[in-house]
Design a protein around this motif. Structure first.
Motif, PDB file in Angstrom:
ATOM      1  N   GLN A 149      63.843  48.429  70.620  1.00 34.21           N
ATOM      2  CA  GLN A 149      62.588  48.901  71.193  1.00 34.21           C
ATOM      3  C   GLN A 149      61.403  48.793  70.241  1.00 34.21           C
ATOM      4  N   SER A 150      61.661  48.893  68.920  1.00 39.70           N
ATOM      5  CA  SER A 150      60.513  49.035  68.019  1.00 39.70           C
ATOM      6  C   SER A 150      60.546  48.156  66.776  1.00 39.70           C
ATOM      7  N   ASN A 151      61.546  47.286  66.623  1.00 35.09           N
ATOM      8  CA  ASN A 151      61.601  46.464  65.422  1.00 35.09           C
ATOM      9  C   ASN A 151      60.421  45.491  65.373  1.00 35.09           C
ATOM     10  N   LEU A 152      59.805  45.384  64.224  1.00 38.38           N
ATOM     11  CA  LEU A 152      58.593  44.576  64.092  1.00 38.38           C
ATOM     12  C   LEU A 152      58.903  43.083  64.055  1.00 38.38           C
ATOM     13  N   THR A 153      60.025  42.692  63.490  1.00 39.12           N
ATOM     14  CA  THR A 153      60.406  41.281  63.499  1.00 39.12           C
ATOM     15  C   THR A 153      60.634  40.803  64.928  1.00 39.12           C
ATOM     16  N   LEU A 154      61.247  41.654  65.734  1.00 42.09           N
ATOM     17  CA  LEU A 154      61.478  41.302  67.135  1.00 42.09           C
ATOM     18  C   LEU A 154      60.161  41.215  67.895  1.00 42.09           C
ATOM     19  N   GLN A 155      59.222  42.081  67.573  1.00 38.07           N
ATOM     20  CA  GLN A 155      57.912  42.014  68.218  1.00 38.07           C
ATOM     21  C   GLN A 155      57.203  40.701  67.885  1.00 38.07           C
ATOM     22  N   GLN A 156      57.392  40.205  66.670  1.00 37.33           N
ATOM     23  CA  GLN A 156      56.823  38.906  66.311  1.00 37.33           C
ATOM     24  C   GLN A 156      57.456  37.792  67.142  1.00 37.33           C
ATOM     25  N   ALA A 157      58.776  37.854  67.324  1.00 34.67           N
ATOM     26  CA  ALA A 157      59.459  36.844  68.136  1.00 34.67           C
ATOM     27  C   ALA A 157      58.997  36.902  69.588  1.00 34.67           C
ATOM     28  N   GLU A 158      58.782  38.113  70.096  1.00 32.52           N
ATOM     29  CA  GLU A 158      58.290  38.258  71.464  1.00 32.52           C
ATOM     30  C   GLU A 158      56.873  37.693  71.584  1.00 32.52           C
ATOM     31  N   ALA A 159      56.059  37.898  70.557  1.00 29.53           N
ATOM     32  CA  ALA A 159      54.694  37.346  70.579  1.00 29.53           C
ATOM     33  C   ALA A 159      54.735  35.817  70.567  1.00 29.53           C
ATOM     34  N   ARG A 160      55.670  35.241  69.816  1.00 30.43           N
ATOM     35  CA  ARG A 160      55.796  33.782  69.808  1.00 30.43           C
ATOM     36  C   ARG A 160      56.214  33.266  71.181  1.00 30.43           C
ATOM     37  N   PHE A 161      57.044  34.019  71.882  1.00 29.78           N
ATOM     38  CA  PHE A 161      57.451  33.644  73.235  1.00 29.78           C
ATOM     39  C   PHE A 161      56.243  33.660  74.172  1.00 29.78           C
ATOM     40  N   LEU A 162      55.418  34.700  74.084  1.00 27.68           N
ATOM     41  CA  LEU A 162      54.221  34.775  74.922  1.00 27.68           C
ATOM     42  C   LEU A 162      53.224  33.668  74.559  1.00 27.68           C
ATOM     43  N   GLU A 163      53.153  33.321  73.278  1.00 25.21           N
ATOM     44  CA  GLU A 163      52.292  32.209  72.866  1.00 25.21           C
ATOM     45  C   GLU A 163      52.751  30.907  73.519  1.00 25.21           C
ATOM     46  N   ALA A 164      54.063  30.682  73.531  1.00 23.73           N
ATOM     47  CA  ALA A 164      54.602  29.451  74.125  1.00 23.73           C
ATOM     48  C   ALA A 164      54.309  29.398  75.620  1.00 23.73           C
ATOM     49  N   ARG A 165      54.400  30.538  76.292  1.00 22.15           N
ATOM     50  CA  ARG A 165      54.088  30.561  77.721  1.00 22.15           C
ATOM     51  C   ARG A 165      52.613  30.246  77.958  1.00 22.15           C
ATOM     52  N   ALA A 166      51.747  30.769  77.109  1.00 29.17           N
ATOM     53  CA  ALA A 166      50.315  30.480  77.258  1.00 29.17           C
ATOM     54  C   ALA A 166      50.032  29.002  76.999  1.00 29.17           C
ATOM     55  N   LEU A 167      50.700  28.420  75.994  1.00 31.70           N
ATOM     56  CA  LEU A 167      50.514  27.000  75.710  1.00 31.70           C
ATOM     57  C   LEU A 167      51.008  26.135  76.871  1.00 31.70           C
ATOM     58  N   ARG A 168      52.047  26.593  77.542  1.00 29.21           N
ATOM     59  CA  ARG A 168      52.548  25.853  78.699  1.00 29.21           C
ATOM     60  C   ARG A 168      51.495  25.844  79.811  1.00 29.21           C
ATOM     61  N   ARG A 169      50.845  26.984  80.040  1.00 32.43           N
ATOM     62  CA  ARG A 169      49.801  27.035  81.060  1.00 32.43           C
ATOM     63  C   ARG A 169      48.625  26.138  80.693  1.00 32.43           C
ATOM     64  N   ILE A 170      48.328  26.070  79.401  1.00 37.60           N
ATOM     65  CA  ILE A 170      47.248  25.186  78.952  1.00 37.60           C
ATOM     66  C   ILE A 170      47.616  23.736  79.235  1.00 37.60           C
ATOM     67  N   ALA A 171      48.861  23.339  78.935  1.00 41.29           N
ATOM     68  CA  ALA A 171      49.301  21.961  79.180  1.00 41.29           C
ATOM     69  C   ALA A 171      49.292  21.642  80.667  1.00 41.29           C
ATOM     70  N   ALA A 172      49.726  22.597  81.495  1.00 40.40           N
ATOM     71  CA  ALA A 172      49.775  22.359  82.942  1.00 40.40           C
ATOM     72  C   ALA A 172      48.386  22.237  83.546  1.00 40.40           C
ATOM     73  N   ALA A 173      47.381  22.808  82.901  1.00 39.22           N
ATOM     74  CA  ALA A 173      46.022  22.749  83.446  1.00 39.22           C
ATOM     75  C   ALA A 173      45.504  21.318  83.517  1.00 39.22           C
ATOM     76  N   ASP A 174      46.016  20.429  82.642  1.00 41.60           N
ATOM     77  CA  ASP A 174      45.555  19.036  82.657  1.00 41.60           C
ATOM     78  C   ASP A 174      46.025  18.272  83.884  1.00 41.60           C
ATOM     79  N   LEU A 175      46.961  18.823  84.636  1.00 43.84           N
ATOM     80  CA  LEU A 175      47.421  18.156  85.856  1.00 43.84           C
ATOM     81  C   LEU A 175      46.448  18.364  87.016  1.00 43.84           C
ATOM     82  N   TRP A 176      45.525  19.286  86.880  1.00 41.25           N
ATOM     83  CA  TRP A 176      44.631  19.651  87.980  1.00 41.25           C
ATOM     84  C   TRP A 176      43.199  19.223  87.686  1.00 41.25           C
ATOM     85  N   PRO A 177      42.410  19.039  88.741  1.00 37.84           N
ATOM     86  CA  PRO A 177      40.988  18.733  88.514  1.00 37.84           C
ATOM     87  C   PRO A 177      40.295  19.880  87.773  1.00 37.84           C
TER      88      PRO A 177
END
Length: 485
Positions: A77-105
């Motif tokens: 619930q509170s480990n800081l190393t795990l929170q960093q890993a979770e933040a990296r996961f959210l970063e990857a999801r945001a980067l995926r949305r950025i990449a997918a945006a190029d498919l649309w006008p």
């Protein structure tokens, strides 16, 4: 000409099914039917008949230690190393949305108002010294038609990167749970060793007191007194180091929980037993290892992402097609702004093609391909390392159990020998050196047994970690904590 533009656009869309670069295939890995250290031909002393198929998703519950369960839950619930890993996961999801945006006008709204007075002394098509207004509002759109699939390859790479980040988070979970188990077992072992040290110190102090009385009565030489005193001091000297190590282990556990080092001082003050392994240990089959170990899954997803990057680089060898359009209203009078005759429409298909780049594009393709080969080798190495981790943990767990059984017999024999030596000494039937040797043997064997009890539990934790256990149970708790925050 304008009637042909939609036809050309449709032709480009029809060609958009093409995707450059290699299509990814998961590498095939041959797995043995069973782990070698569990084979029937293995030496009897090095085997554990308590190992079975299947693995608990929450392995820490098999130790039946409520505090260990609580520590694991709070760490998730509170480990800081795990929170960093979770933040990296959210970063990857945001980067995926950025990449997918190029498919649309890409559409932008624009609006402007201009008031202008022409110069009397300059060139003016509208007449010298005139003042006029220009009202304008509309939309601009730009779309790259993904004819050769470069943008889709980028999304494919981003999808695999998201999955790799999720697997990385799960790998952190497995590592953290194993670390909590290791530190907790070590702490309980140190508590037991401190208790044994104090217990033996009390017994040796009793022997010293007896020797002093015998010396006072003229029934024992001073040499016996000094030997007994030296043994008491030697045993006492071992305890401060154990206390120091226990405190440091408690600090490490607190920090794993994302708390200050002294947080668990009161909670861990009471002496508790070393967690005991269950009667039967389940580890699953070798074929399941590739699916369970998140570090293997992470490595495989990184390979998939890098394979897609080859396609992204290859796209630059081909032309890129764009459709640009604009729709707006323009008027020099505000009253006519919304009149249908104020409309302005434009569409402009275009393309660009990098004809010469000094070899940069092909060099980039070669770079991405070489990197893919690197990730493939890393994946194969991760698989081999996983099998080695399991085999190492199996043989260590089995042999530690055999060592523990022998040490239990040794402790019982040494305790009996020390009791007999003390009785014989008080009756004058043996010398004091025999008593000292017997008591020292008791202390040494008891301390070694406590360390072996620790090592049996630690090797089981290492075995669970080697097979990738625990992340399934830990991930939901971590996600619930993240959503609650």
């Amino acid at each position: 000409m304008t009637s042909r533009a939609p036809v050309a656009a449709l032709a480009l869309l029809g060609a958009a099914g093409c995707m450059v670069g290699p299509n990814y295939r998961r590498p095939e890995v041959v797995t043995p039917p069973s782990f070698g250290e569990l084979a029937p031909a293995a030496p009897a002393a090095g085997r554990s008949d308590a190992v079975a198929d299947g693995i608990p998703t929450a392995w820490w519950t098999t130790f039946d230690d409520q505090l260990l369960m609580s520590l694991v839950t709070r760490t998730v619930q509170s480990n800081l190393t795990l929170q960093q890993a979770e933040a990296r996961f959210l970063e990857a999801r945001a980067l995926r949305r950025i990449a997918a945006a190029d498919l649309w006008p890409q559409v932008a709204a624009t609006g402007s108002y201009t008031r202008e007075r022409t110069s009397k002394n300059g060139l003016s098509l509208g007449g010298a010294g005139r003042i006029f207004n220009l009202f304008q509002a509309g939309f601009d759109a730009n779309w790259e038609v993904d004819v050769f699939g470069g943008n889709r390859r980028a999304v494919e790479a981003a999808d695999a990167s998201v999955e790799a980040a999720e697997d990385d988070r799960n790998a952190v979970l497995v590592s953290l749970m194993g670390e909590v188990g290791l530190e907790y077992v070590t702490y309980r072992s140190l508590q037991q060793r401190i208790a044994l040290g104090n217990q033996n110190l009390t017994a040796q102090q009793g022997t010293l007191d007896l020797t002093r009385r015998l010396f006072g009565a003229g029934l024992a030489p001073e040499l016996d007194v000094q030997r007994a005193a030296a043994q008491v001091a030697t045993t006492a000297s071992t305890i401060p180091l154990l206390v120091q190590q226990a405190a440091q282990t408690m600090h490490a556990l607190s920090v794993l929980l994302g708390q200050p080092p002294m947080t668990l001082q009161e909670e861990l003050a009471a002496v508790g037993p070393i967690p005991k392994p269950p009667a039967q240990v389940a580890i699953g089959l070798p074929s399941e290892l590739l699916l369970r170990r998140p570090d293997i899954a992470r490595s495989e997803r990184q390979l998939a992402a890098q394979t897609a990057e080859i396609g992204v680089a290859t796209r630059d060898l081909f032309p890129r097609f764009f459709i640009t359009g604009a729709a707006s209203l323009q008027s020099v009078r505000a009253s006519d702004f919304f009149d249908w005759q104020s409309r302005l429409l434009a569409i402009a298909p275009s393309f660009s093609w990098q004809i010469f780049s000094g070899g940069r594009i092909r060099a980039n393709i070669a770079l991405q391909t070489a990197t893919q080969h690197e990730f493939l080798a890393a994946y194969e190495a991760a698989v081999l390392q996983a099998f080695q981790d399991v085999e190492d943990a199996l043989v260590a767990f089995s042999h530690e159990q055999a060592t523990r059984a022998q040490l239990q017999d040794a402790v019982r024999a040494n305790e009996r020998a020390a009791d007999l030596a003390r009785r014989a000494y008080t009756q004058g039937l043996t010398d004091f050196l025999t008593v000292l040797v017997a008591e020292q043997a008791v202390f040494t064997s008891q301390d070694t047994l406590a360390q072996t009890e620790r090592d049996v539990a630690l090797q089981l934790v290492a075995l669970y970690k080697a097979v990738g256990g625990g992340w399934e149970a830990g991930a939901p708790a971590q996600e619930a904590s993240a959503s609650g925050s």
